[in-house]
Motif scaffolding. Sequence first.
Motif, PDB file in Angstrom:
ATOM      1  N   PHE A  23       0.842  -1.193   0.000  1.00 16.00           N
ATOM      2  CA  PHE A  23       0.000   0.000   0.000  1.00 16.00           C
ATOM      3  C   PHE A  23       0.880   1.246   0.000  1.00 16.00           C
ATOM      4  CE2 PHE A  23      -2.598  -3.125   2.525  1.00 16.00           C
ATOM      5  CZ  PHE A  23      -3.447  -3.462   1.494  1.00 16.00           C
ATOM      6  N   VAL A  24       1.965   1.197   0.772  1.00 16.97           N
ATOM      7  CA  VAL A  24       2.947   2.285   0.838  1.00 16.97           C
ATOM      8  C   VAL A  24       4.324   1.638   0.838  1.00 16.97           C
ATOM      9  CG1 VAL A  24       3.866   4.202   2.211  1.00 16.97           C
ATOM     10  CG2 VAL A  24       1.411   3.754   2.215  1.00 16.97           C
ATOM     11  N   ARG A  25       5.179   2.136  -0.039  1.00 13.37           N
ATOM     12  CA  ARG A  25       6.562   1.630  -0.069  1.00 13.37           C
ATOM     13  C   ARG A  25       7.493   2.819  -0.233  1.00 13.37           C
ATOM     14  NH1 ARG A  25       8.746  -3.659  -3.350  1.00 13.37           N
ATOM     15  NH2 ARG A  25      10.665  -3.858  -2.158  1.00 13.37           N
ATOM     16  N   GLU A  26       7.759   3.456   0.895  1.00 10.80           N
ATOM     17  CA  GLU A  26       8.658   4.604   0.940  1.00 10.80           C
ATOM     18  C   GLU A  26       9.942   4.151   1.617  1.00 10.80           C
ATOM     19  OE1 GLU A  26       6.234   7.152   3.340  1.00 10.80           O
ATOM     20  OE2 GLU A  26       4.986   7.786   1.648  1.00 10.80           O
ATOM     21  N   PRO A  27      11.038   4.895   1.451  1.00 12.27           N
ATOM     22  CA  PRO A  27      12.295   4.466   2.075  1.00 12.27           C
ATOM     23  C   PRO A  27      12.182   4.230   3.584  1.00 12.27           C
ATOM     24  CG  PRO A  27      12.712   6.254   0.546  1.00 12.27           C
ATOM     25  CD  PRO A  27      11.220   6.099   0.638  1.00 12.27           C
ATOM     26  N   ARG A  28      11.422   5.074   4.285  1.00 10.55           N
ATOM     27  CA  ARG A  28      11.351   4.973   5.742  1.00 10.55           C
ATOM     28  C   ARG A  28      10.088   4.297   6.275  1.00 10.55           C
ATOM     29  NH1 ARG A  28      15.971   5.350   8.433  1.00 10.55           N
ATOM     30  NH2 ARG A  28      17.245   7.054   7.670  1.00 10.55           N
ATOM     31  N   ARG A  29       9.151   3.960   5.397  1.00  9.25           N
ATOM     32  CA  ARG A  29       7.897   3.364   5.882  1.00  9.25           C
ATOM     33  C   ARG A  29       7.317   2.444   4.830  1.00  9.25           C
ATOM     34  NH1 ARG A  29       2.174   5.456   6.226  1.00  9.25           N
ATOM     35  NH2 ARG A  29       2.926   6.952   4.717  1.00  9.25           N
ATOM     36  N   TRP A  30       7.042   1.213   5.253  1.00  7.08           N
ATOM     37  CA  TRP A  30       6.358   0.248   4.403  1.00  7.08           C
ATOM     38  C   TRP A  30       5.041  -0.120   5.061  1.00  7.08           C
ATOM     39  CZ3 TRP A  30       9.999  -4.200   2.355  1.00  7.08           C
ATOM     40  CH2 TRP A  30      10.968  -3.651   1.512  1.00  7.08           C
ATOM     41  N   VAL A  31       3.992  -0.150   4.261  1.00 10.89           N
ATOM     42  CA  VAL A  31       2.695  -0.660   4.704  1.00 10.89           C
ATOM     43  C   VAL A  31       2.258  -1.643   3.629  1.00 10.89           C
ATOM     44  CG1 VAL A  31       0.328  -0.103   5.373  1.00 10.89           C
ATOM     45  CG2 VAL A  31       2.157   1.579   5.763  1.00 10.89           C
ATOM     46  N   TYR A  32       2.018  -2.878   4.048  1.00  9.51           N
ATOM     47  CA  TYR A  32       1.663  -3.894   3.057  1.00  9.51           C
ATOM     48  C   TYR A  32       0.732  -4.943   3.658  1.00  9.51           C
ATOM     49  CZ  TYR A  32       5.331  -6.721   5.320  1.00  9.51           C
ATOM     50  OH  TYR A  32       6.096  -7.409   6.232  1.00  9.51           O
ATOM     51  N   ARG A  33       0.095  -5.693   2.764  1.00 11.83           N
ATOM     52  CA  ARG A  33      -0.766  -6.798   3.178  1.00 11.83           C
ATOM     53  C   ARG A  33       0.026  -8.092   3.035  1.00 11.83           C
ATOM     54  NH1 ARG A  33      -4.525  -7.080  -0.716  1.00 11.83           N
ATOM     55  NH2 ARG A  33      -3.752  -9.058  -1.486  1.00 11.83           N
ATOM     56  N   PRO A  48      -0.533 -17.573   9.483  1.00 12.60           N
ATOM     57  CA  PRO A  48      -1.223 -18.833   9.786  1.00 12.60           C
ATOM     58  C   PRO A  48      -2.346 -18.709  10.819  1.00 12.60           C
ATOM     59  CG  PRO A  48       1.010 -18.826  10.702  1.00 12.60           C
ATOM     60  CD  PRO A  48       0.868 -17.582   9.876  1.00 12.60           C
ATOM     61  N   SER A  49      -2.269 -17.727  11.690  1.00 12.91           N
ATOM     62  CA  SER A  49      -3.278 -17.597  12.745  1.00 12.91           C
ATOM     63  C   SER A  49      -4.395 -16.627  12.421  1.00 12.91           C
ATOM     64  CB  SER A  49      -2.618 -17.146  14.051  1.00 12.91           C
ATOM     65  OG  SER A  49      -1.626 -18.042  14.435  1.00 12.91           O
ATOM     66  N   HIS A  50      -4.120 -15.632  11.569  1.00 11.33           N
ATOM     67  CA  HIS A  50      -5.079 -14.546  11.378  1.00 11.33           C
ATOM     68  C   HIS A  50      -5.478 -14.310   9.921  1.00 11.33           C
ATOM     69  CE1 HIS A  50      -2.884 -13.681  15.152  1.00 11.33           C
ATOM     70  NE2 HIS A  50      -4.110 -13.537  15.591  1.00 11.33           N
ATOM     71  N   GLY A  51      -4.994 -15.116   8.998  1.00 11.11           N
ATOM     72  CA  GLY A  51      -5.319 -14.891   7.591  1.00 11.11           C
ATOM     73  C   GLY A  51      -4.575 -13.687   7.068  1.00 11.11           C
ATOM     74  N   ALA A  52      -5.265 -12.824   6.346  1.00  9.40           N
ATOM     75  CA  ALA A  52      -4.626 -11.632   5.793  1.00  9.40           C
ATOM     76  C   ALA A  52      -4.424 -10.593   6.889  1.00  9.40           C
ATOM     77  CB  ALA A  52      -5.476 -11.056   4.662  1.00  9.40           C
ATOM     78  N   VAL A  53      -3.227 -10.028   6.936  1.00  8.29           N
ATOM     79  CA  VAL A  53      -2.905  -8.983   7.908  1.00  8.29           C
ATOM     80  C   VAL A  53      -2.243  -7.824   7.189  1.00  8.29           C
ATOM     81  CG1 VAL A  53      -2.669 -10.540   9.896  1.00  8.29           C
ATOM     82  CG2 VAL A  53      -0.659 -10.025   8.482  1.00  8.29           C
ATOM     83  N   VAL A  54      -2.288  -6.666   7.825  1.00 11.64           N
ATOM     84  CA  VAL A  54      -1.565  -5.490   7.348  1.00 11.64           C
ATOM     85  C   VAL A  54      -0.363  -5.314   8.261  1.00 11.64           C
ATOM     86  CG1 VAL A  54      -1.638  -2.986   7.017  1.00 11.64           C
ATOM     87  CG2 VAL A  54      -3.617  -4.389   6.402  1.00 11.64           C
ATOM     88  N   VAL A  55       0.792  -5.094   7.644  1.00 10.02           N
ATOM     89  CA  VAL A  55       2.039  -4.892   8.376  1.00 10.02           C
ATOM     90  C   VAL A  55       2.532  -3.485   8.065  1.00 10.02           C
ATOM     91  CG1 VAL A  55       4.387  -5.749   8.764  1.00 10.02           C
ATOM     92  CG2 VAL A  55       2.558  -7.352   8.129  1.00 10.02           C
ATOM     93  N   LYS A  56       2.870  -2.752   9.106  1.00 10.97           N
ATOM     94  CA  LYS A  56       3.394  -1.395   8.955  1.00 10.97           C
ATOM     95  C   LYS A  56       4.750  -1.366   9.649  1.00 10.97           C
ATOM     96  CE  LYS A  56       1.729   3.343   9.425  1.00 10.97           C
ATOM     97  NZ  LYS A  56       0.627   4.173   9.900  1.00 10.97           N
ATOM     98  N   VAL A  57       5.800  -1.023   8.889  1.00 10.81           N
ATOM     99  CA  VAL A  57       7.164  -1.021   9.412  1.00 10.81           C
ATOM    100  C   VAL A  57       7.788   0.344   9.154  1.00 10.81           C
ATOM    101  CG1 VAL A  57       9.417  -2.162   9.352  1.00 10.81           C
ATOM    102  CG2 VAL A  57       7.364  -3.462   8.759  1.00 10.81           C
ATOM    103  N   TRP A  58       8.421   0.898  10.181  1.00  7.03           N
ATOM    104  CA  TRP A  58       9.160   2.150  10.055  1.00  7.03           C
ATOM    105  C   TRP A  58      10.636   1.788   9.916  1.00  7.03           C
ATOM    106  CZ3 TRP A  58       4.852   1.408  12.956  1.00  7.03           C
ATOM    107  CH2 TRP A  58       3.779   2.271  12.717  1.00  7.03           C
ATOM    108  N   ASN A  59      11.087   1.657   8.670  1.00 12.22           N
ATOM    109  CA  ASN A  59      12.435   1.185   8.360  1.00 12.22           C
ATOM    110  C   ASN A  59      13.514   2.132   8.881  1.00 12.22           C
ATOM    111  OD1 ASN A  59      11.607  -1.082   6.669  1.00 12.22           O
ATOM    112  ND2 ASN A  59      10.871   0.494   5.273  1.00 12.22           N
ATOM    113  N   GLY A  60      14.478   1.588   9.593  1.00 11.86           N
ATOM    114  CA  GLY A  60      15.622   2.368  10.035  1.00 11.86           C
ATOM    115  C   GLY A  60      15.364   3.307  11.194  1.00 11.86           C
TER     116      GLY A  60
END
Length: 199
Positions: free
Chosen positions: A55-65, A70-82
């Motif tokens: 959904f978002v793929r910036e150098p400092r922030r990734w948001v993806y599905r 295995p426990s919750h099916g589809a999830v959204v992951v948000k990571v603040w890189n670095g």
Amino acid sequence: MSAAPQNRFQSAVEMADHFAALTESFGTMAVDQTLIDRHEKSLIPYVAWPPSEFFVREPRRWVYRCDSDPSHGAVVVKVWNGLLRNVNAATDLAILRLLESVSRILSSPVQGLPKFVDMGLSPVGPYVVYRYQKGIPLLEVRDLSPEETLSICEQILVSVSELHALGCEHGDIAEKNIIYVGESKSICLLDAFDISSVG
């Protein structure tokens, strides 16, 4: 800005100077690192939850599905890189505020927010994981009856009230961050937490 005119800044320059002084003062504060320690994890979010769609793929922030939790099916992951601890006090405080807020919601889920399933401070930066919610952005919803509109407003107020009762805040309530689930006529507030390198 204060409601009382005598307490307002006389100019934008005065307000900016005051803000800069406040920001610089964060550098002299100390953060109890043991509070951050309890959220530290060794997992790498991209490995634990491999991206299926970004959904978002910036150098400092990734948001993806991720479609393969295995426990919750589809999830959204948000990571603040670095975005790492011990850079400065403002960043440490921002990381701690994020992790503590999500920790509260993991313990006491909030109606109208997605179900959070994990969070932590990984070697690549802070991350949060919540269940993916199907629906359409409220911005795109048309032809709601007055009753449906009032119901949406009530649901938003309940969600925000519950969030505030936990000592958390949303920070960006906008139509783009509200998903409307037509089948249940319910809403889901997305993007509840964000963080920047300046706190």
